[in-house]
Design a protein around this motif. Structure first.
Motif, short mmCIF file in Angstrom:
data_model
loop_
_atom_site.label_atom_id
_atom_site.label_comp_id
_atom_site.label_asym_id
_atom_site.label_seq_id
_atom_site.Cartn_x
_atom_site.Cartn_y
_atom_site.Cartn_z
N PHE A 10 1.36 -8.79 0.66
CA PHE A 10 2.75 -8.77 1.12
C PHE A 10 3.66 -9.49 0.14
O PHE A 10 4.83 -9.15 0.02
CB PHE A 10 2.87 -9.40 2.51
CG PHE A 10 2.25 -8.56 3.59
CD1 PHE A 10 2.81 -7.34 3.96
CD2 PHE A 10 1.12 -8.99 4.24
CE1 PHE A 10 2.25 -6.57 4.95
CE2 PHE A 10 0.54 -8.21 5.23
CZ PHE A 10 1.11 -7.00 5.59
N ASP A 11 3.15 -10.47 -0.54
CA ASP A 11 3.94 -11.25 -1.49
C ASP A 11 3.75 -10.82 -2.93
O ASP A 11 4.42 -11.32 -3.81
CB ASP A 11 3.58 -12.74 -1.36
CG ASP A 11 3.92 -13.29 0.00
OD1 ASP A 11 4.93 -12.86 0.59
OD2 ASP A 11 3.18 -14.16 0.49
N ASP A 12 2.82 -9.90 -3.18
CA ASP A 12 2.49 -9.49 -4.53
C ASP A 12 3.50 -8.45 -5.02
O ASP A 12 3.53 -7.32 -4.55
CB ASP A 12 1.07 -8.91 -4.55
CG ASP A 12 0.58 -8.58 -5.95
OD1 ASP A 12 1.38 -8.63 -6.91
OD2 ASP A 12 -0.61 -8.27 -6.08
N GLU A 13 4.31 -8.84 -5.99
CA GLU A 13 5.33 -7.95 -6.56
C GLU A 13 4.73 -6.76 -7.29
O GLU A 13 5.39 -5.76 -7.49
CB GLU A 13 6.20 -8.73 -7.55
CG GLU A 13 7.06 -9.78 -6.90
CD GLU A 13 8.24 -9.18 -6.18
OE1 GLU A 13 8.98 -8.41 -6.80
OE2 GLU A 13 8.40 -9.49 -5.00
N ASP A 14 3.48 -6.90 -7.72
CA ASP A 14 2.85 -5.86 -8.52
C ASP A 14 1.89 -4.97 -7.72
O ASP A 14 1.27 -4.08 -8.29
CB ASP A 14 2.09 -6.50 -9.70
CG ASP A 14 3.04 -7.21 -10.65
OD1 ASP A 14 4.09 -6.62 -10.98
OD2 ASP A 14 2.75 -8.34 -11.06
N TYR A 15 1.77 -5.22 -6.44
CA TYR A 15 0.87 -4.41 -5.62
C TYR A 15 1.48 -3.01 -5.43
O TYR A 15 2.62 -2.88 -4.98
CB TYR A 15 0.63 -5.06 -4.26
CG TYR A 15 -0.33 -4.26 -3.41
CD1 TYR A 15 -1.68 -4.22 -3.71
CD2 TYR A 15 0.12 -3.53 -2.32
CE1 TYR A 15 -2.56 -3.48 -2.95
CE2 TYR A 15 -0.76 -2.78 -1.55
CZ TYR A 15 -2.09 -2.76 -1.87
OH TYR A 15 -2.96 -2.01 -1.12
#
Length: 107
Positions: A10-15
């Motif tokens: 949820f916090d991963d900008e690159d997911y």
């Protein structure tokens, strides 16, 4: 209850969470526009196991900036180059700030 390892996504900008359709809708563009950005090598979406394009929030911000420039009349190739240069300039500023913070002469 969340499954192990999913909370960080949820916090991963690159997911790569967004399908091409969802990404295009969020950016206010067409899937063809996103494919053109990929062809111009500005963003490279990851592929799902089924081979479908998936975009991250970081990539969507870049695509949105490209759309702004194109909407202002900038050719897509030039918009991509501008974004790369903006990114390089931002990185140079970040490095300069780090070096200034580590400079013992300033103390």
């Amino acid at each position: 209850m969340t499954r192990p390892g999913t909370g960080d996504r949820f916090d991963d900008e690159d997911y790569p969470a967004y399908t091409v359709g969802a990404a295009a809708e969020m950016v206010g563009a067409t899937p063809a526009f996103l494919r053109a950005l990929g062809q111009a090598e500005l963003i490279e979406p990851l592929r799902s196991e089924g081979g479908h394009r998936r975009y991250s929030r970081y990539q969507l911000r870049i695509a949105a900036r490209a759309r702004e420039l194109v909407d202002e009349g900038t050719p897509i190739e030039a918009a991509c180059r501008i974004i790369v240069l903006e990114d390089q300039l931002e990185e140079a500023h970040r490095i300069n700030e780090e070096l200034r913070a580590d400079d013992p002469a300033k103390e």
